[in-house]
Motif scaffolding. Structure first.
Motif, PDB file in Angstrom:
ATOM      1  N   ALA A   1     -14.484  30.175  -0.240  1.00 56.84           N
ATOM      2  CA  ALA A   1     -15.571  29.743   0.639  1.00 56.84           C
ATOM      3  C   ALA A   1     -14.968  29.344   1.983  1.00 56.84           C
ATOM      4  O   ALA A   1     -13.999  28.585   2.044  1.00 56.84           O
ATOM      5  CB  ALA A   1     -16.313  28.566   0.033  1.00 56.84           C
ATOM      6  N   SER A   2     -15.546  29.870   3.051  1.00 54.61           N
ATOM      7  CA  SER A   2     -15.040  29.605   4.396  1.00 54.61           C
ATOM      8  C   SER A   2     -16.067  28.813   5.187  1.00 54.61           C
ATOM      9  O   SER A   2     -17.282  28.950   4.987  1.00 54.61           O
ATOM     10  CB  SER A   2     -14.737  30.918   5.122  1.00 54.61           C
ATOM     11  N   ILE A   3     -15.565  28.005   6.111  1.00 48.14           N
ATOM     12  CA  ILE A   3     -16.455  27.235   6.970  1.00 48.14           C
ATOM     13  C   ILE A   3     -17.256  28.138   7.901  1.00 48.14           C
ATOM     14  O   ILE A   3     -18.235  27.693   8.505  1.00 48.14           O
ATOM     15  CB  ILE A   3     -15.660  26.187   7.769  1.00 48.14           C
ATOM     16  N   ASP A   4     -16.892  29.428   8.006  1.00 49.65           N
ATOM     17  CA  ASP A   4     -17.668  30.340   8.853  1.00 49.65           C
ATOM     18  C   ASP A   4     -18.973  30.782   8.186  1.00 49.65           C
ATOM     19  O   ASP A   4     -19.742  31.557   8.765  1.00 49.65           O
ATOM     20  CB  ASP A   4     -16.833  31.552   9.275  1.00 49.65           C
ATOM     21  N   GLY A   5     -19.248  30.295   6.959  1.00 50.77           N
ATOM     22  CA  GLY A   5     -20.511  30.586   6.289  1.00 50.77           C
ATOM     23  C   GLY A   5     -20.451  31.710   5.280  1.00 50.77           C
ATOM     24  O   GLY A   5     -21.469  32.042   4.661  1.00 50.77           O
ATOM     25  N   ASN A   6     -19.296  32.295   5.077  1.00 51.31           N
ATOM     26  CA  ASN A   6     -19.145  33.390   4.127  1.00 51.31           C
ATOM     27  C   ASN A   6     -18.268  32.992   2.954  1.00 51.31           C
ATOM     28  O   ASN A   6     -17.433  32.087   3.045  1.00 51.31           O
ATOM     29  CB  ASN A   6     -18.510  34.608   4.812  1.00 51.31           C
TER      30      ASN A   6
ATOM     31  N   ILE B   1     -20.080  37.142  -0.345  1.00 51.12           N
ATOM     32  CA  ILE B   1     -21.379  36.476  -0.357  1.00 51.12           C
ATOM     33  C   ILE B   1     -21.640  35.970   1.053  1.00 51.12           C
ATOM     34  O   ILE B   1     -20.838  35.213   1.606  1.00 51.12           O
ATOM     35  CB  ILE B   1     -21.411  35.316  -1.364  1.00 51.12           C
ATOM     36  N   THR B   2     -22.749  36.396   1.637  1.00 51.86           N
ATOM     37  CA  THR B   2     -23.004  36.089   3.050  1.00 51.86           C
ATOM     38  C   THR B   2     -24.353  35.431   3.294  1.00 51.86           C
ATOM     39  O   THR B   2     -24.733  35.213   4.451  1.00 51.86           O
ATOM     40  CB  THR B   2     -22.928  37.378   3.889  1.00 51.86           C
ATOM     41  N   ASP B   3     -25.085  35.079   2.222  1.00 54.60           N
ATOM     42  CA  ASP B   3     -26.442  34.566   2.411  1.00 54.60           C
ATOM     43  C   ASP B   3     -26.561  33.059   2.208  1.00 54.60           C
ATOM     44  O   ASP B   3     -27.661  32.515   2.214  1.00 54.60           O
ATOM     45  CB  ASP B   3     -27.412  35.282   1.484  1.00 54.60           C
ATOM     46  N   ALA B   4     -25.446  32.349   2.005  1.00 56.17           N
ATOM     47  CA  ALA B   4     -25.491  30.891   1.878  1.00 56.17           C
ATOM     48  C   ALA B   4     -25.295  30.271   3.259  1.00 56.17           C
ATOM     49  O   ALA B   4     -24.566  30.799   4.091  1.00 56.17           O
ATOM     50  CB  ALA B   4     -24.411  30.402   0.922  1.00 56.17           C
ATOM     51  N   GLY B   5     -25.960  29.130   3.478  1.00 57.73           N
ATOM     52  CA  GLY B   5     -25.878  28.505   4.797  1.00 57.73           C
ATOM     53  C   GLY B   5     -24.499  27.958   5.103  1.00 57.73           C
ATOM     54  O   GLY B   5     -23.908  28.254   6.149  1.00 57.73           O
ATOM     55  N   ALA B   6     -23.972  27.138   4.193  1.00 56.46           N
ATOM     56  CA  ALA B   6     -22.653  26.528   4.374  1.00 56.46           C
ATOM     57  C   ALA B   6     -21.994  26.391   3.012  1.00 56.46           C
ATOM     58  O   ALA B   6     -21.962  25.317   2.431  1.00 56.46           O
ATOM     59  CB  ALA B   6     -22.772  25.175   5.067  1.00 56.46           C
ATOM     60  N   PRO B   7     -21.465  27.498   2.465  1.00 59.93           N
ATOM     61  CA  PRO B   7     -20.819  27.422   1.156  1.00 59.93           C
ATOM     62  C   PRO B   7     -19.599  26.525   1.217  1.00 59.93           C
ATOM     63  O   PRO B   7     -18.815  26.586   2.169  1.00 59.93           O
ATOM     64  CB  PRO B   7     -20.431  28.875   0.874  1.00 59.93           C
ATOM     65  N   PHE B   8     -19.444  25.690   0.174  1.00 64.36           N
ATOM     66  CA  PHE B   8     -18.351  24.725   0.201  1.00 64.36           C
ATOM     67  C   PHE B   8     -17.405  24.896  -0.980  1.00 64.36           C
ATOM     68  O   PHE B   8     -16.250  25.197  -0.817  1.00 64.36           O
ATOM     69  CB  PHE B   8     -18.913  23.303   0.222  1.00 64.36           C
TER      70      PHE B   8
ATOM     71  N   VAL C   1      -7.940  33.535   5.889  1.00 59.96           N
ATOM     72  CA  VAL C   1      -9.372  33.240   5.825  1.00 59.96           C
ATOM     73  C   VAL C   1      -9.622  32.039   6.726  1.00 59.96           C
ATOM     74  O   VAL C   1      -8.901  31.036   6.639  1.00 59.96           O
ATOM     75  CB  VAL C   1      -9.830  32.933   4.391  1.00 59.96           C
ATOM     76  N   ALA C   2     -10.639  32.107   7.562  1.00 62.83           N
ATOM     77  CA  ALA C   2     -10.924  31.015   8.495  1.00 62.83           C
ATOM     78  C   ALA C   2     -11.317  29.750   7.743  1.00 62.83           C
ATOM     79  O   ALA C   2     -12.283  29.737   6.980  1.00 62.83           O
ATOM     80  CB  ALA C   2     -12.039  31.420   9.452  1.00 62.83           C
ATOM     81  N   VAL C   3     -10.557  28.689   7.931  1.00 62.51           N
ATOM     82  CA  VAL C   3     -10.826  27.361   7.355  1.00 62.51           C
ATOM     83  C   VAL C   3     -11.275  27.471   5.892  1.00 62.51           C
ATOM     84  O   VAL C   3     -12.429  27.226   5.554  1.00 62.51           O
ATOM     85  CB  VAL C   3     -11.858  26.596   8.194  1.00 62.51           C
ATOM     86  N   PRO C   4     -10.382  27.831   4.987  1.00 59.11           N
ATOM     87  CA  PRO C   4     -10.762  27.980   3.585  1.00 59.11           C
ATOM     88  C   PRO C   4     -11.066  26.634   2.926  1.00 59.11           C
ATOM     89  O   PRO C   4     -10.380  25.642   3.170  1.00 59.11           O
ATOM     90  CB  PRO C   4      -9.518  28.625   2.960  1.00 59.11           C
ATOM     91  N   GLU C   5     -12.102  26.625   2.103  1.00 59.21           N
ATOM     92  CA  GLU C   5     -12.490  25.402   1.381  1.00 59.21           C
ATOM     93  C   GLU C   5     -12.324  25.654  -0.121  1.00 59.21           C
ATOM     94  O   GLU C   5     -11.209  25.666  -0.616  1.00 59.21           O
ATOM     95  CB  GLU C   5     -13.895  24.988   1.806  1.00 59.21           C
TER      96      GLU C   5
END
Length: 275
Positions: A75-80, A94-101, A58-62
């Protein structure tokens, strides 16, 4: 300044090494530990025996959390937010959040996430459908960051030096400490285990925010995250299903690898206390 005295949660021992830039943390139903490696863009699985293996990419997982169906949400830094099946299959969820953390799942299966793009807390159904948004810009600090669910189901967030609770749709301050409270967790009694990276220790607070133990445990460097896993042993003389806590530890100051300056950055080790 590092504290020399140990607390009731000590000693902390190394459970795994070589985890990359560790940040998010979650514990599976069988006791396996899942860690997000930010720089490696991977999710690492650490077995109860300490075996380390790559679980998913997963790209840059948070933030990490398990949903009501046993899937791992990331939650990924790519916004998904991605959903990873127990077999390691990855798909956008989930793809509708701006910057999920950060992520947390309530006892009813609902999914909560902090969105740093607009300093909000968002709620979704167990199936990922958007339900509500709560504006938390008023709490100040760096806004809603790390997130955890209390035993009664309410979401709590850290804004840096404070922990806030969402009550009846409004934020209420629970405690103030600092300088940075990172990814905290609750036991079944509602006590709060708060890692303080700058001072290298974990503090323990009661449900009302009063200090119980400082330190509860002392990390080798700067503890970043606390999570609980189910265990059949007794803690404090009574049965408790949250016996073990795991700590992702950090030692470097500055940005956390996500482009946000959130205090000491994590290193590549995971720790577990001996309680």
């Amino acid at each position: 300044v590092r504290l020399a005295a140990q607390g009731p949660g000590d000693p902390i021992t190394v459970r795994a090494e070589g985890l990359g830039f560790a940040l998010g943390l979650a514990v599976g139903s069988n006791g396996d530990l899942f860690v997000g490696d930010v720089t490696g863009s991977r999710i690492v699985r650490v077995s109860r025996e300490g075996r380390v293996s790559d679980f998913a990419t997963v790209a840059v997982p948070e933030g990490l959390a398990f949903d009501a169906f046993g899937n791992l949400l990331v939650a990924s830094i790519d916004g998904n937010v991605y959903r990873i099946t127990p077999a390691g299959q990855v798909a956008p969820f989930i793809t509708d959040a701006g910057a999920p953390f950060w992520l947390a799942v309530g006892p009813d299966g609902r999914i909560w996430l902090t969105d740093v793009s607009d300093q909000s807390l968002r709620r979704y159904s167990a199936g990922g459908q958007f339900e509500a948004r709560f504006d938390l810009s008023s709490i100040g600090g760096f806004g809603p960051g790390p997130l955890a669910i209390g035993p009664s189901g309410e979401p709590y967030v850290s804004n840096g030096a404070e922990i806030w609770k969402l009550a009846n749709g409004q934020p209420r301050r629970v405690l103030t400490d600092g300088p940075v409270i990172w990814a905290f967790a609750f036991d079944v009694a509602g006590n709060i285990y708060a890692p303080i990276p700058a001072t290298g220790r974990i503090k323990l607070f009661d449900p009302a925010g009063a200090l119980i133990a400082d330190p509860y445990a002392v990390g080798p460097d700067a503890p970043q995250a606390v999570a609980f896993g189910r265990d059949e042993r007794q803690v404090g003389g009574r049965p408790d299903d949250l016996a073990l806590h795991k700590v992702v530890d950090g030692r470097r100051s500055g940005q956390n690898g996500t482009g946000r300056n959130d205090g000491p950055a994590p290193d590549d080790r995971a720790f577990v206390d001996a309680a």
